[in-house]
Structures are given as C-alpha cells and as structure tokens.
Design an enzyme around this catalytic site. Structure first.
Site, PDB file in Angstrom:
ATOM      1  N   LEU A 354      35.671  -8.954  93.804  1.00 30.22           N
ATOM      2  CA  LEU A 354      36.741  -8.850  92.807  1.00 30.22           C
ATOM      3  C   LEU A 354      36.591  -7.627  91.920  1.00 30.22           C
ATOM      4  O   LEU A 354      37.562  -7.121  91.371  1.00 30.22           O
ATOM      5  CB  LEU A 354      36.774 -10.112  91.935  1.00 30.22           C
ATOM      6  CG  LEU A 354      37.065 -11.431  92.662  1.00 30.22           C
ATOM      7  CD1 LEU A 354      36.944 -12.598  91.699  1.00 30.22           C
ATOM      8  CD2 LEU A 354      38.451 -11.402  93.287  1.00 30.22           C
ATOM      9  N   GLY A 355      35.376  -7.168  91.731  1.00 28.84           N
ATOM     10  CA  GLY A 355      35.164  -6.014  90.865  1.00 28.84           C
ATOM     11  C   GLY A 355      33.710  -5.867  90.493  1.00 28.84           C
ATOM     12  O   GLY A 355      32.842  -6.624  90.932  1.00 28.84           O
ATOM     13  N   GLN A 356      33.437  -4.853  89.684  1.00 25.78           N
ATOM     14  CA  GLN A 356      32.083  -4.539  89.243  1.00 25.78           C
ATOM     15  C   GLN A 356      31.996  -4.740  87.750  1.00 25.78           C
ATOM     16  O   GLN A 356      32.780  -4.175  86.993  1.00 25.78           O
ATOM     17  CB  GLN A 356      31.728  -3.086  89.577  1.00 25.78           C
ATOM     18  CG  GLN A 356      30.250  -2.808  89.453  1.00 25.78           C
ATOM     19  CD  GLN A 356      29.610  -2.516  90.804  1.00 25.78           C
ATOM     20  OE1 GLN A 356      30.281  -2.515  91.818  1.00 25.78           O
ATOM     21  NE2 GLN A 356      28.311  -2.283  90.814  1.00 25.78           N
ATOM     22  N   GLY A 357      31.031  -5.539  87.286  1.00 21.59           N
ATOM     23  CA  GLY A 357      30.872  -5.808  85.865  1.00 21.59           C
ATOM     24  C   GLY A 357      29.771  -4.983  85.249  1.00 21.59           C
ATOM     25  O   GLY A 357      29.291  -4.016  85.839  1.00 21.59           O
ATOM     26  N   PHE A 359      26.545  -5.561  84.638  1.00 19.87           N
ATOM     27  CA  PHE A 359      25.256  -5.480  85.305  1.00 19.87           C
ATOM     28  C   PHE A 359      25.303  -6.048  86.714  1.00 19.87           C
ATOM     29  O   PHE A 359      24.266  -6.373  87.282  1.00 19.87           O
ATOM     30  CB  PHE A 359      24.195  -6.260  84.502  1.00 19.87           C
ATOM     31  CG  PHE A 359      23.910  -5.661  83.162  1.00 19.87           C
ATOM     32  CD1 PHE A 359      24.363  -6.284  82.009  1.00 19.87           C
ATOM     33  CD2 PHE A 359      23.205  -4.480  83.049  1.00 19.87           C
ATOM     34  CE1 PHE A 359      24.110  -5.738  80.779  1.00 19.87           C
ATOM     35  CE2 PHE A 359      22.943  -3.937  81.801  1.00 19.87           C
ATOM     36  CZ  PHE A 359      23.405  -4.569  80.659  1.00 19.87           C
ATOM     37  N   GLY A 360      26.479  -6.206  87.302  1.00 24.80           N
ATOM     38  CA  GLY A 360      26.527  -6.763  88.637  1.00 24.80           C
ATOM     39  C   GLY A 360      27.907  -6.758  89.245  1.00 24.80           C
ATOM     40  O   GLY A 360      28.858  -6.235  88.670  1.00 24.80           O
ATOM     41  N   VAL A 362      31.155  -8.930  91.060  1.00 23.62           N
ATOM     42  CA  VAL A 362      31.829 -10.218  90.949  1.00 23.62           C
ATOM     43  C   VAL A 362      32.557 -10.528  92.257  1.00 23.62           C
ATOM     44  O   VAL A 362      33.270  -9.680  92.795  1.00 23.62           O
ATOM     45  CB  VAL A 362      32.826 -10.226  89.777  1.00 23.62           C
ATOM     46  CG1 VAL A 362      33.482 -11.596  89.646  1.00 23.62           C
ATOM     47  CG2 VAL A 362      32.125  -9.847  88.476  1.00 23.62           C
ATOM     48  N   LYS A 377      29.432 -13.932  89.444  1.00 20.91           N
ATOM     49  CA  LYS A 377      28.859 -12.639  89.071  1.00 20.91           C
ATOM     50  C   LYS A 377      27.405 -12.605  89.502  1.00 20.91           C
ATOM     51  O   LYS A 377      26.570 -13.372  89.026  1.00 20.91           O
ATOM     52  CB  LYS A 377      28.957 -12.404  87.564  1.00 20.91           C
ATOM     53  CG  LYS A 377      28.379 -11.059  87.131  1.00 20.91           C
ATOM     54  CD  LYS A 377      28.623 -10.802  85.660  1.00 20.91           C
ATOM     55  CE  LYS A 377      28.086  -9.438  85.248  1.00 20.91           C
ATOM     56  NZ  LYS A 377      28.326  -9.161  83.834  1.00 20.91           N
ATOM     57  N   ASP A 475      32.720  -3.354  75.283  1.00 18.16           N
ATOM     58  CA  ASP A 475      33.323  -2.721  76.456  1.00 18.16           C
ATOM     59  C   ASP A 475      34.737  -3.243  76.651  1.00 18.16           C
ATOM     60  O   ASP A 475      35.117  -3.680  77.739  1.00 18.16           O
ATOM     61  CB  ASP A 475      32.477  -2.985  77.702  1.00 18.16           C
ATOM     62  CG  ASP A 475      32.780  -2.000  78.828  1.00 18.16           C
ATOM     63  OD1 ASP A 475      33.353  -0.928  78.532  1.00 18.16           O
ATOM     64  OD2 ASP A 475      32.450  -2.296  79.982  1.00 18.16           O
TER      65      ASP A 475
END
Length: 671
Positions: A354-357, A359-360, A362, A377, A475
């Site tokens: 789904l995406g990049q958070g 520190f990791g 998702v 995540k 953020d």
C-alpha cells in the site's frame, strides 16, 4: 540461555594472545545537519570564522551596517587529523603502489548576498597540514594562502574552490577549481555551463560532493541545488595523487574570504567519511602469531559465534522485558501471530503493498474467516534505531482515540520481527486522489475536499490540545491522510510522531529534523525541533495542495514553490485563480478564498505568527473569521535567540516583528 562464561573468557584470552590482522579498517565518519555552540570542541575556528545561527560561518555572518564585511577571511577545520596516505615498499626493495585513503565530503552551502552586492570572493573545501591560518589571506587568496605563500610546495594544501570573483587567471567569476598550494587552480570549470550560479541574487542552497578514490587517484566534484538528486556526471574531475601534495596526517575543513566585493559564506550541513589506514607495525611477531594462533582462534570464534547467535535469537524472541512492556500498555489491542499476518498478506506480496511509512512498508492483509481487511506495517530493521522506535510508535498510537485518526487493531513481535496492524482504509491516501497513483488520479468534489480538511484539522486539534499526552505528528502530508469508505479523513503514520512532555513545547532530534520537503517549516531546518507550529506549517501545505491540486514544491509561473505563487495571486487580488482547474466552477468562492488565506497563514515563515490548531478548526468550521494575510510574503529571519514555541493568533492579523541587523544573525534566506 546465556553463553558459558568460561568459553567467552577463553575466546577473549585467545584474541589477546594471538594477534589477528584486521582485514578491513572501519572508516572515520561524521554527520552534522545543524551546528551549535557545543561544536566548538569539535571544530577549530580561525580568522573571522564562527559557529553561529545553526551553521559554520566561514566569514562574518552579519549584515550590520556598522560591521565591515570587506577584506576578511576565515577557516573552520575539523580539529582532528586524518591519515591520508601510507608509503609502502616491496620485499625486493622496489617501490609498490602507495596506499592513499579514499574519502567523501558532502556539504550544503549558502552564499548569500543582498541586492546590490556583486558577490566575492569565494569559499573552498580544504585539506591542510595543520590548524594554522595565514595572515593576509583575504581578497583573492580565499583564506588559503597569501601573496608570500602562494605557490609554495611547503603549503601542503589541496582545495576545491567555489570562486565568485574573477581574477586575471580565472575563466570567470562563477567557477569551480582544483587548487594545489595556490589559488591559481590546476583545473577550472565554469559553473555557468551547468546552469549553476554560486552566489545568485535570490539565495539558494547547493549540495556539493567531493569524492576522492584513493585507488584510481581521481577527484570528482558534483554540485546541484538542494533537494535535487545527485547528478550522474561530476562538474569537475581530475587525477591527483594526494600523497604527492598533502601531509600524511592532514586536517579537513573550509576556508573563505571577501574582498572589495562581499558575500556571506555559510556551510549548513557536512557529512564526511574517510577511509582509515592502518598504522605501521612490527610484522615479525604478527607472522608468528598468525601461523600458530589463527587456526585456534578461528575455531574458537566459530563456536562462540554459534552460541552467541543461538542466545541472541532466543533472547530477542522471548525477551520478557519487551513483551512485558507491550502487554502492560493500558487497553493494549490484539496480539497477532507472525504466521497469521504472513498468510493474510500472501507472504508480504509486493502486489499488496500500500505504501512506505516512516520506518517500514505497509501491506494490505485479509482475514477471510473473520471477514476483515487490515493494513500491516512491517518495520524495516535497517531503518530502525532499535526496539525503542517500535515501542514509541506503539505506545503513542495506543493512547490515541479519535474518529479522524487511523485506528490501531493490534501488533506482532516474534523472532525479532516487528509489525503493527491498522484498520484498512479502502479509499487509500489523499495523495493518490489528488495526484494519482497506480490507479490514476480521481477528481475529489469540492465539498469532499472541504470536509477532508475539516477532519484533519479536528485530528490536529486533538493531538495538540485534547489527548492526555500532547503529541506532535512531525510528518503531516497528503500521503499520510487516509480516506475510509465514506471519504472521511483519517490522519495516520505516526512513525515520526513523538509525545511532548508537559513542561516542553518541542521535541528535538539529535540527528536533524526528519520529514518531507515542502511540508517542513523553515525554522525546523535550523533548530532540529518539531513543534506544534511546525505541524501547523505542514497542515498549511496540505490546505494549499488540496485547494490548488498542486504539490507544495511545484514550480509554477516562475515561482519555485506553490505557496509563493499563491501569495503573489493574493497580492494581485487574483487568488481564486489558484483553485484546482479540474474542479471547473464547481466550488464555493467564499470557502475557497477562506481556505487559501488559511493555507497562507499556516505557511507564515515565522512560527509564532501561525494560527494554532484550535483556531484553525474554528476558522474552517466558521466560528472564526478568515485570517488576515499580508500582501507580501514576510521573510524568514533566523534570529540568534530561540524562536517562541507557542503564541496566540488573531484573526485580524498581526504584523511580523521589526527585524533589524542588530538583533539578527542572518547568513541566508529561505524565502
């Protein structure tokens, strides 16, 4: 299980008795993204140089009319030397190739000049034999040499100059050069050929990479405007054997000067990595030790490594302290097994990403038996500082209860793997709807956009004022705003969030301020602190993004940033021209104007002039009138004193404080 004490003792005894040659030396490295008074023990300031305003000021950094900026020079050097070469000889008595250290020096500079200043003389990255400083090195000498010393081989200086004043021996007044013991460069390149102006009228920050390969003896220099990716080709490349020119133990730093023409020479950030060369040793004893002891040591090390691995594996998997902390959290949600999460995400299939958070990564997960969809995540070990990052995010999110925050469903910690499980948001992120992702862009109706901003404002007010322990998100951006099945907004990704202590108003990062360009408040680049005001700045960027349908860093009609373009339209009374063209006429003029004014107010360069979260919510919901915004964007001025962390805001507006040269210490502008 604990490794046997007698085995560990035996191993360390063996290591002490039998010398082992280290195959790879650990390089010397440091990274400074902000400078302060504590760094006076790390750097040596020479001449007029100083550490001030969060940066290295290589020449005077004031624009006080009572202080002369003409004809001064300075240096700031890292106060410890580096071993840069080692002479070797073959066993037959002939010469073998010299060992020369490789290094990479990356720094961010700002060469500031006011309107009317021609700009001069220049700044240089320098390798020098000691911490001395030549007198009379102002003007054309760039803080490197002087009229008497220039060209003397005993200088043992190599420098990369960024020259802003033309001399008889220069190609122009905007060039880069490789200097060896002299300011008359061995090689020069005009930066105008690369569309780079070192000291432009409108100040810019430039990132410079100086990379030296000790094997090939090639010096490469790259340069580009801040935030842009590193160029594929250097602006200057030259072969040079440093051993022929510099002292074996040399210092690194920066030098600069002014002449009749002046400028402010500022280094904002500096990262340096230098290959470590071994010291010479008596190899006779080592050879004996290697022949006799190495096989025994290797055998012991293998045994010790196996036992240590087994012990650490058991400890990480079953650490009662970690599991105890997690399970003791009040109202702690469900604990998932790693096996179940792996199955739910189809072994963390890239197609379900789904995406990049923070520190990791998702992933979408599905539990068919329970008929629920989740977002998982998975923390990246290489991006984490340790278990504390995981616990920090988990403990913060677990305490938050608000309808416009992404809800935490559970967690997993098994065999060193750290995962969080969130409620799945079927409509993805606001970012994808505005700008398109894999599914392409979709046009959000005006009423939907307005409600999304109201939802996020409500969540921000809760974080700053209503939850038990106040939180700064750090953020806030469109990609971290998720949309549920009814397009209600949920603020998510607390990977960078931190709780504020009751007596504090900001959270300081040791390694600089994290976040995303375009959403970071200008003061955060200097203080390294996240505050409620910096969160408000991020919200302002989102407001303009939603209304205009443009990213914060969009270059439009000659403006470098979206906010500057909107401010110019406000000044000219044409602000509604900023509304997303894809909406056509399907928006409410009064609401659009109010949101654009709110976005500009939240984007005020001075943090104390921005509205608070409570006032933002009142403005959006209509219980408070639209803010007053001055026609010209106020300048950002980095004051010598700490910025006020919290302040009141009036809907009728307030003028920025009167700033005079006497109460500021400014080397650059981010306007």
């Amino acid at each position: 299980m604990v490794p046997p004490a007698n085995l560990i003792t035996a191993i360390f005894f063996a290591l002490l008795v039998f010398p082992v040659i280290s195959i790879a030396q650990k390089p010397t490295t440091f990274s400074y993204h902000i400078f302060n008074e504590t760094h006076h023990n790390v750097f040596k300031s020479l001449g007029v140089a100083s550490i001030d305003g969060g940066a290295l000021q290589i020449t005077l950094d004031t624009i006080n009319a009572n202080v002369s900026l003409s004809y001064n020079s300075g240096r700031i050097m890292y106060n410890k030397p580096f071993k840069l070469w080692e002479k070797t000889a073959s066993s037959s008595g002939g010469n073998s190739p010299d060992i020369v250290a490789s290094f990479n020096s990356t720094f961010l500079i700002n060469i500031f000049r006011e309107e009317g200043w021609a700009g001069g003389e220049g700044i240089a990255f320098v390798i020098a034999p000691d911490l001395s400083f030549p007198s009379g090195s102002d003007g054309e000498w760039l803080g490197l040499t002087n009229k008497t010393l220039d060209g003397d081989p005993s200088n043992q200086i190599v420098a990369i100059e960024l020259d802003t004043e033309i001399q008889d021996f220069d190609p122009d007044g905007n060039h880069i050069g490789l200097d060896i013991n002299s300011v008359k460069s061995n090689k020069t390149v005009s930066l105008s050929d690369f569309d780079i102006e070192i000291s432009p009228v409108n100040p810019k920050n430039y990132t410079v990479w100086v990379e030296y390969n000790g094997t090939t003896k090639v010096m490469d220099v790259y340069m580009i405007e801040q935030w842009m990716p590193k160029p594929s080709s250097p602006v200057l490349s030259e072969t040079i054997n440093l051993k022929d020119y510099v002292n074996q133990y040399s210092y690194m730093g920066f030098a600069a000067s002014t002449g009749e023409q002046v400028q402010l020479n500022c280094v904002l950030e500096w990262d340096l990595t230098v290959e470590s060369l071994p010291e010479k040793k008596d190899w006779k004893g080592v050879k004996i030790g290697v022949g006799v002891g190495v096989p025994v040591v290797i055998l012991l090390l293998i045994c010790w490594a196996w036992l240590l691995y087994y012990w650490l594996k058991r400890r990480v998997a079953d650490d009662p302290n970690i599991l105890g902390k997690l399970k003791s959290l009040p109202g702690m949600p469900r604990e998932f097994s790693y096996r179940d999460l792996k199955k739910a995400t189809n072994n963390f299939d890239e197609k379900l990403k789904l995406g990049q958070g923070g520190f990791g990564v998702v992933y979408k997960g599905v539990f068919p038996k329970e008929n629920i969809e989740v977002a998982v995540k998975k923390f990246s070990r290489e991006k984490m500082k340790g278990i504390d990052d995981f616990l920090a995010e988990l403990s913060i999110i677990n305490r938050l209860r608000h309808k416009h925050l992404v809800r935490l469903l559970g967690w997993c910690h098994q065999k060193g793997r750290l995962l969080l499980v969130y409620e799945y948001m079927p409509n993805g992120s606001l970012d994808n709807h505005l700008f398109g992702g894999a599914s392409g862009r979709s046009t959000l109706r005006w009423d939907c956009r307005y409600k999304i901003l109201a939802d996020v404002a409500s969540a921000l007010h809760y974080l700053h004022n209503e939850c038990d322990e106040k939180v700064v998100h750090r953020d806030l951006k469109a990609s971290n705003i998720m949309l549920d099945s009814n397009y209600n907004a949920r603020l998510g990704d607390f990977g960078l969030a931190r709780a504020l202590d009751n007596e504090k108003t900001s959270y300081a990062e040791l390694d600089g301020f994290p976040g995303t360009f375009g959403y970071i408040a200008p003061e955060s680049f200097h203080t390294g602190k996240a505050t409620r005001e910096s969160d408000v700045f991020g919200f302002g960027a989102v407001v303009l993004e939603v209304v205009c349908g443009q990213r914060p860093w969009t270059k439009i009609e000659g403006f470098e940033l979206l906010v500057n373009w909107v401010w110019s339209l406000h000044r000219e009374g044409r602000m509604l021209e900023a509304v997303d063209e894809s909406l056509g006429k399907d928006y409410v003029d009064g609401e659009a104007e109010k949101l654009l004014l709110l976005g500009l107010a939240c984007s005020h360069p001075m943090g104390r002039e921005r509205p608070r979260a409570k006032e933002i919510l009142q403005i959006i919901t209509g219980s408070m009138s639209a803010p007053h915004v001055p026609p010209f964007k106020p300048p950002f001025v980095w004051a010598s004193m700490d910025p006020i962390a919290s302040s009141s805001y009036s809907a009728s507006g307030s003028s920025p404080p009167c700033v005079t040269p006497e109460n500021t210490s400014t080397a650059f502008s981010l306007v």
